[in-house]
Design an enzyme around this catalytic site. Structure first.
Site, PDB file in Angstrom:
ATOM      1  N   ASP A   1       0.787  -1.247   0.000  1.00 20.10           N
ATOM      2  CA  ASP A   1       0.000   0.000   0.000  1.00 20.10           C
ATOM      3  C   ASP A   1       0.811   1.285   0.000  1.00 20.10           C
ATOM      4  O   ASP A   1       0.246   2.357  -0.082  1.00 20.10           O
ATOM      5  CB  ASP A   1      -0.954   0.026   1.205  1.00 20.10           C
TER       6      ASP A   1
ATOM      7  N   ARG B   1      -4.408   5.638   5.597  1.00 16.60           N
ATOM      8  CA  ARG B   1      -4.718   5.200   4.232  1.00 16.60           C
ATOM      9  C   ARG B   1      -5.710   6.149   3.579  1.00 16.60           C
ATOM     10  O   ARG B   1      -6.196   7.099   4.195  1.00 16.60           O
ATOM     11  CB  ARG B   1      -5.302   3.782   4.295  1.00 16.60           C
TER      12      ARG B   1
ATOM     13  N   TYR C   1       0.026  -2.494  11.540  1.00 12.81           N
ATOM     14  CA  TYR C   1       0.896  -3.665  11.583  1.00 12.81           C
ATOM     15  C   TYR C   1       1.119  -3.951  13.059  1.00 12.81           C
ATOM     16  O   TYR C   1       1.623  -3.084  13.780  1.00 12.81           O
ATOM     17  CB  TYR C   1       2.245  -3.377  10.923  1.00 12.81           C
TER      18      TYR C   1
ATOM     19  N   PRO D   1       7.022  -5.908   5.236  1.00 20.14           N
ATOM     20  CA  PRO D   1       6.279  -4.783   4.661  1.00 20.14           C
ATOM     21  C   PRO D   1       6.488  -3.453   5.387  1.00 20.14           C
ATOM     22  O   PRO D   1       6.247  -2.407   4.795  1.00 20.14           O
ATOM     23  CB  PRO D   1       4.817  -5.211   4.797  1.00 20.14           C
TER      24      PRO D   1
END
Length: 605
Positions: free
Chosen positions: A48, A239, A247, A326
């Site tokens: 993302d 986002r 996370y 990530p």
């Protein structure tokens, strides 16, 4: 009868890496096919984050606008550590992008599906679509050395299975390709078929990830936040819209099946992840969300493929050749930049304008980068997953330690500091002519004023990823003496022995020319007459720039001193088609330029 066909490039896998390659090859007019084994693209979740350098790269393909409009932009990172009462407290904030030369001083977050659809829409506008669901079932490469060295041959044979509804046998077809790209993910069939190993290690860190619309009193919910608590660590990524991603570091007991010792995916529910978050966020409240988009779990593995190419005929890119955590936000960025590096090289070799040896620089440049990325990720993940320092745990990670690593890695994590080492396409012999334009790094952003109409333009917008080499001619202050030198250079470049004539292929149909010349003068916009330059150095009215401020006095100016270029000299800067500086030379060293281009280009006949 099994259908047989020929294609110049077969791309296996339509994730970000394969789609970036497809889009670049389409723009270059290359004959290719892209297949994928999934019936549809990614719907939610996955990668993302778009780093500042990747925004620049997407901009060079004309694809950044909708990202800038639709994505969330992360400017700040907040840091939280254990406070005296056992809960967390904020210990600092810092800019999320610390690379001083970033054109975009932020990261963009948006779901992977949106990135993929950018490319898919771009391809659609050119009449190209992904063939799916299709999977490769065998791949053979010719062993004939002559055939392998002949770029017009089709030495790779791939059998494809068209996946039909479950009760029917797949239909097969045979494709003969000049080149194949395996962009088929971390469990790459192409990599396994080639027998390449993935070298590295699996860590013990287990992480959960959840995309949702939060209900919380945490004050930094719309900033990136790195939380070290006594109950584990968390990274917050804001986002698009109202969504955020957490996370979350998980303990074994949260996710392991005690009998098998393996991860029990059934334990990974949104509810469990939010419960973990509640403990980490104390004393802040995290309520059960009304809307959860996606959740998953992973163990961090850090590995790089032993090879990125077989005989320079079959290549692997993206997760097929490097995997990492990530949280450093690199996966999709590294993957797209792999094929951004490869596509222009394939295009020039297929056109017969570059020697096939140029393709060796793909593995040389991207494997070293992937290894550097793994080393960075290993250090960053260990710091992030480590226990925080407290009065009871003096061995733990301090806020200062984490912040230092965060800031030191800024050039690398933003993609801005990527540095390709000397090779056929990176020649540092005349670095001293422009000490601050680093050969092997991307061309720095800088605003100039267009000589013809005083419009401010960023030099990066003059460097589209269109397979052409850009020659930036810093012609200096145009005194009568300097103009005589400039005219002499133009005459020398017209000689049949000069690189500009030997390799200066002109555009043919949808195939671009080899060179694009941009002249940059010193001096004041009122004093420069761009028509004084010889026609070679002003191929179009928009291609002459002045190192001066715009009419407001706020934008531009100061490039000559910033780059360390002498305005009494003429300095040539070669920017490769992927935006990286390949060579710099003074006008007195044309033979260095001839040698540079002669080492990988094929002269006109």
């Amino acid at each position: 009868m099994v259908k047989e066909s020929r294609v110049d490039v077969l791309i296996i896998g339509a994730g970000p890496s394969g789609l970036m390659c497809a889009n670049a090859l389409a723009g270059a007019g290359v004959d290719f096919r892209i297949i994928d084994n999934r019936p549809v693209g990614v719907a939610a979740g996955q990668a993302d984050g778009i780093q500042p350098r990747t925004i620049e790269v997407l901009q060079s393909y004309g694809l950044a606008d909708s990202l800038l409009k639709d994505g969330a932009q992360m400017y700040l990172c907040a840091f939280y550590n254990p406070g005296p009462d056992g809960g967390i407290q904020r210990t600092g904030r810092a800019p999320d992008v610390t690379a001083p030369s970033a054109r975009y001083p932020f990261k963009i977050t948006i779901d992977q599906g949106s990135i993929e659809s950018l490319f898919i829409e771009s391809l659609k506008s050119q009449g190209i679509s992904v063939d799916r669901p299709i999977a490769p079932s065998s791949l053979e490469i010719s062993q004939d050395p002559e055939e392998l060295l002949d770029p017009s041959s089709y030495p790779v044979k791939v059998v494809l299975d068209h996946i039909l509804p479950s009760d029917t046998t797949p239909e097969q077809e045979i494709v003969h390709a000049k080149f194949v790209l395996g962009a088929d993910g971390a469990h790459s069939w192409v990599r396994k078929t080639l027998g390449f190993s993935m070298d590295g290690e699996q860590t013990d860190y287990i992480w959960g990830v959840i995309d949702f619309v939060p209900d919380t009193d945490f004050p930094d919910i719309r900033n990136r936040a790195a939380i070290h608590s006594l109950n584990g660590s968390c990274m917050i990524i804001p986002r698009e819209g109202d969504k955020v991603r957490f996370y979350l570091q998980m303990s074994d007991k949260d996710v392991m099946d005690p009998e098998t010792g393996k991860i029990d995916k059934r334990k990974v529910t949104a509810e469990n992840l939010i419960n973990t978050a509640r403990k980490t966020f104390y004393p802040y409240i995290v309520n059960q969300p009304k809307e959860v988009d996606w959740c998953s779990i992973y163990i961090i593995g850090q590995r790089v493929a032993s090879n990125f190419s077989k005989h320079e005929r079959v290549f692997i890119a993206g997760d097929a050749c490097h995997t990492h955590s990530p949280k450093a936000g690199q996966g999709m960025n590294a993957s797209m930049n792999d094929t951004h590096n490869l596509a222009w090289k394939l295009a020039q070799v297929l056109r017969g304008r570059a020697d096939i040896s140029l393709l060796k620089t793909y593995e040389l440049e991207r494997q070293k980068y992937a290894q550097d990325l793994i080393n960075f990720d290993r250090e960053f993940s260990a710091l992030f997953s480590g226990k925080p320092r407290t009065s009871e745990n003096q061995e733990g990670v301090t806020h200062e330690q984490f912040l230092r690593a965060f800031q030191a890695s800024g050039g690398f994590s933003s993609g801005i500091g990527v540095h390709y080492t000397p090779s056929a396409i990176v020649d540092t012999i005349h670095q001293g002519c422009a000490p601050n334009i680093i050969i092997g790094e991307r061309m720095l952003p800088q605003i100039f004023v267009r000589a013809a109409d005083a419009r401010p333009v960023d030099i990066q917008d003059m460097l589209p990823a269109d397979t052409r080499f850009k020659l930036l001619l810093f012609v200096g202050l145009l005194t009568s003496e300097q103009l005589a030198n400039v005219r002499r250079l133009a005459e020398e470049l017209q000689l049949p022995t000069s690189f500009l004539q030997k390799y200066g292929y002109s555009a043919q149909g949808n195939v671009q020319s080899m060179f694009d010349i941009i002249s940059i003068t010193a001096g004041h916009k009122d004093d420069v007459n761009f028509l004084d330059l010889p026609p070679t150095f002003r191929t179009h009215w928009s291609k002459v720039l002045i190192d001066d401020t715009d009419v407001t006095g706020r934008l531009g100016g100061g490039a000559y001193p910033r780059f360390g270029i002498d305005e009494t000299e003429i300095t040539m800067v070669v920017v490769r088609p992927d935006g990286y500086v390949g060579m710099i030379a003074p006008s007195t060293a044309l033979e260095s330029m001839d040698k540079y281009f002669g080492s990988f280009l094929i002269g006109k006949t």
